[in-house]
Enzyme design. Structure first.
Site, PDB file in Angstrom:
ATOM      1  N   ARG A 169     -26.715  -5.216  -2.987  1.00 40.48           N
ATOM      2  CA  ARG A 169     -26.702  -5.064  -1.531  1.00 40.48           C
ATOM      3  C   ARG A 169     -25.250  -4.967  -1.035  1.00 40.48           C
ATOM      4  NH1 ARG A 169     -24.538  -6.350   3.057  1.00 40.48           N
ATOM      5  NH2 ARG A 169     -24.351  -8.503   2.344  1.00 40.48           N
TER       6      ARG A 169
ATOM      7  N   ASN B  87     -15.513  -7.111  -3.936  1.00 39.32           N
ATOM      8  CA  ASN B  87     -16.043  -8.429  -4.253  1.00 39.32           C
ATOM      9  C   ASN B  87     -15.416  -8.875  -5.573  1.00 39.32           C
ATOM     10  OD1 ASN B  87     -18.314  -9.184  -2.334  1.00 39.32           O
ATOM     11  ND2 ASN B  87     -18.900  -7.101  -2.840  1.00 39.32           N
TER      12      ASN B  87
ATOM     13  N   CYS C  31     -17.241  -4.172   2.779  1.00 37.61           N
ATOM     14  CA  CYS C  31     -17.986  -4.124   4.027  1.00 37.61           C
ATOM     15  C   CYS C  31     -17.556  -2.876   4.777  1.00 37.61           C
ATOM     16  CB  CYS C  31     -17.699  -5.370   4.868  1.00 37.61           C
ATOM     17  SG  CYS C  31     -18.377  -5.256   6.532  1.00 37.61           S
TER      18      CYS C  31
HETATM   19 ZN    ZN Z   1     -18.733  -9.277  -0.123  1.00 40.29          ZN
END
Ligand code: ZN
Length: 295
Positions: A11, A243, A234
């Site tokens: 996700r 990440n 994002c």
């Molecule tokens: Zn993240």
């Protein structure tokens, strides 16, 4: 001590990828992570498909996943999203509150207070449906628009969100500015104020993500987010790439004496597979270097 790693690649990771990934590949991504031992995984997002086209197939992904193989998490931002999520086999829902108003307006089109009201409306409905609720506090360490985020502001938002009756609070460094001392300072302030288990989500945008994650573990946090290969970011936070990579985090934690229950070799193979699917090598390093050398 055992650390649970929540895999957010399918996700949070894919959402920031330019390549649109098909449902079949998302399902294989999730299945590979589950086969490597992942127990909690962000499987889908139930947000407006016009805003995030990459995530438009949430229902189709959930439909194809093996029931009960892991705890599948669905991201929802409002009640409409919750209505979609609750009709799938999601096992838990994750809501998001941006700690600063400017970021909240840009990302969710609402103030922080309005986002907290959405949490307060959704949390009891989730409870009724038997779904645990986690809330991610985005921009907990710094805001792309407002800069410094006062610890008192973070604690204030955390307290109000915790009062909605949630099961877990994720302190998130959406733009990748956290450093270990700041992690310790903020975690200790939030832990003193709320009585909800904490989770930490950091990015490696400025190469401090792994040090920050280890600092969180050393501060007693037992749930950390990571993304296979280190993909993601994002789309609404300028330059917020990266990440921390699940396999790199597993290596660092296990060498530090923590138990993750994850199969590092399987994660590295899955990371390579993911890079091939995305058409570029993933940023993580352990899949390239290999784990600790055998004797
Ligand atoms: Zn993240």
């Amino acid at each position: 001590m055992t650390i649970t790693i929540v895999e957010v690649g399918p996700r949070d990771g894919l959402q920031n990828e330019a390549v649109v990934v098909d449902t079949h590949t998302k399902v294989e991504f999730i299945n590979r992570c589950v086969a490597a031992g992942v127990q909690r995984i962000e499987a889908a997002s139930f947000v407006n498909p016009k805003r995030v086209p990459q995530m438009a197939d949430g229902e189709a992904v959930l439909e194809r996943l093996t029931p009960d193989a892991a705890s599948y998490i669905g991201l929802v931002l409002n009640e409409r999203g919750f209505d979609r999520a609750v009709n799938t086999q999601v096992d838990e829902v994750n809501l998001v509150v941006m700690v600063t108003d400017t970021f909240s307006q840009k990302n969710q089109g609402m103030t922080t207070q309005e986002a907290m009201a959405a949490v307060a409306a959704i949390a009891p409905r989730a409870k009724q449906a038997g779904l645990p609720v986690s809330v991610t506090l985005s921009a907990s360490f710094g805001c792309p628009y407002e800069g410094e985020v006062a610890v008192s502001r973070l604690v204030d938002v955390a307290t109000q969100v915790a009062d909605a009756g949630i099961d877990e609070l994720a302190i998130a460094d959406t733009i990748g500015v956290a450093v270990p001392r700041d992690v310790q300072r903020r975690l200790s302030a939030v832990a003193d104020a709320v009585d909800v288990p904490l989770r930490v989500h950091v990015h490696n945008t400025r190469n401090t993500g792994y040090a920050s994650a280890l600092a969180a573990a050393d501060a007693g946090v037992t749930v950390l987010d990571a993304s296979l290969g280190g993909i993601g970011g994002c789309p609404f936070a300028p330059r917020a790439t990266g990440n921390i990579a699940t396999e790199d985090l597993v290596f660092a934690l296990e060498r530090s004496g923590y138990d993750t229950g994850l199969d590092l070799d399987a994660l590295c193979l899955a990371s390579e597979w993911l890079g091939e699917r995305l058409g570029r090598p993933t940023p993580g390093l352990v899949a390239k270097a290999g784990g600790f050398p055998p004797a």
